[in-house]
Design an enzyme around this catalytic site. Sequence first.
Site, mmCIF file in Angstrom:
data_model
loop_
_atom_site.group_PDB
_atom_site.id
_atom_site.type_symbol
_atom_site.label_atom_id
_atom_site.label_comp_id
_atom_site.label_asym_id
_atom_site.label_seq_id
_atom_site.Cartn_x
_atom_site.Cartn_y
_atom_site.Cartn_z
ATOM 1 N N GLY A 79 -8.623 1.218 6.439
ATOM 2 C CA GLY A 79 -8.103 -0.052 5.957
ATOM 3 C C GLY A 79 -6.679 0.143 5.486
ATOM 4 N N CYS B 265 -7.288 6.958 -0.613
ATOM 5 C CA CYS B 265 -6.304 5.927 -0.320
ATOM 6 C C CYS B 265 -5.137 6.545 0.434
ATOM 7 C CB CYS B 265 -5.823 5.313 -1.639
ATOM 8 S SG CYS B 265 -4.598 4.019 -1.454
ATOM 9 N N LEU B 266 -4.654 5.848 1.446
ATOM 10 C CA LEU B 266 -3.518 6.351 2.211
ATOM 11 C C LEU B 266 -2.253 6.457 1.364
ATOM 12 C CD1 LEU B 266 -4.071 4.467 5.590
ATOM 13 C CD2 LEU B 266 -4.637 6.841 5.024
ATOM 14 N N HIS C 263 -11.600 -2.378 -1.943
ATOM 15 C CA HIS C 263 -10.419 -1.522 -2.101
ATOM 16 C C HIS C 263 -9.164 -2.242 -1.612
ATOM 17 C CE1 HIS C 263 -8.459 2.598 -1.893
ATOM 18 N NE2 HIS C 263 -7.678 1.914 -1.070
ATOM 19 N N GLU C 264 -9.240 -2.852 -0.424
ATOM 20 C CA GLU C 264 -8.061 -3.530 0.135
ATOM 21 C C GLU C 264 -7.712 -4.788 -0.663
ATOM 22 O OE1 GLU C 264 -6.264 -1.813 2.051
ATOM 23 O OE2 GLU C 264 -7.829 -0.349 2.472
ATOM 24 N N HIS D 46 -5.741 -3.774 -3.664
ATOM 25 C CA HIS D 46 -4.329 -3.486 -3.378
ATOM 26 C C HIS D 46 -3.472 -4.744 -3.514
ATOM 27 C CE1 HIS D 46 -3.688 0.638 -2.268
ATOM 28 N NE2 HIS D 46 -4.703 0.648 -1.420
ATOM 29 N N GLN E 248 1.157 -1.557 1.183
ATOM 30 C CA GLN E 248 1.226 -0.114 1.369
ATOM 31 C C GLN E 248 2.340 0.296 2.340
ATOM 32 O OE1 GLN E 248 -3.299 0.170 1.833
ATOM 33 N NE2 GLN E 248 -2.696 2.185 1.068
#
Length: 185
Positions: free
Chosen positions: A56, A104-105, A146-147, A150, A61
């Site tokens: 995701g 997380c990226l 999670h997304e 963000h 991000q």
Amino acid sequence: MRRSPIPGSAGTVRRMRLYPDPVLHAVDRPVGPGDGPPAGSVEDLYATMYAHDGVGLAACQVGVPLRLFVFDCPDDDERRHRGYVLNPRLVHTEGDTVSGFESCLSLPGLESVTPRADVAVVEGEDLRGEPLRIEGTGFFARCLQHECDHLDGVLYTDRLTGLRRRRALRAARRAPWNTAERQGR
């Protein structure tokens, strides 16, 4: 035979924003008519997510402060869910609170056990402005939550408490990608 293009194949891999970049803790604004065609942003998000082996990715991000994310994520039964949502809203969570590993990226190489609801429902829009409703369970529910976090300026580390939070933030400060730490901030 595939009749539609592979998501991200027409996109550009964008630079990933890493903790502690302030854009990651900002509340993003809704995608509106003045933002131009969001299809290019969706393609760029897919391309970037796949380049970083993610499941995701939220627009913030990659430095775009819009309420938009993409996903390509399995649930606990190994069913693959792939899509995107503009102006998403987490409208419902239920079920047991499950503590599972989350990463997380924007915090590469780190992970921590994070509590999330086992069921999540997100509503938003597609590229034509038509309503979308996405329901997820298990790992996919974790991804949706999670997304959505963000887009509200929340990282998974913000959901941690006590020793677990202190350890995660210490690891993030010491990570080789943390330019703020290398510059003495």
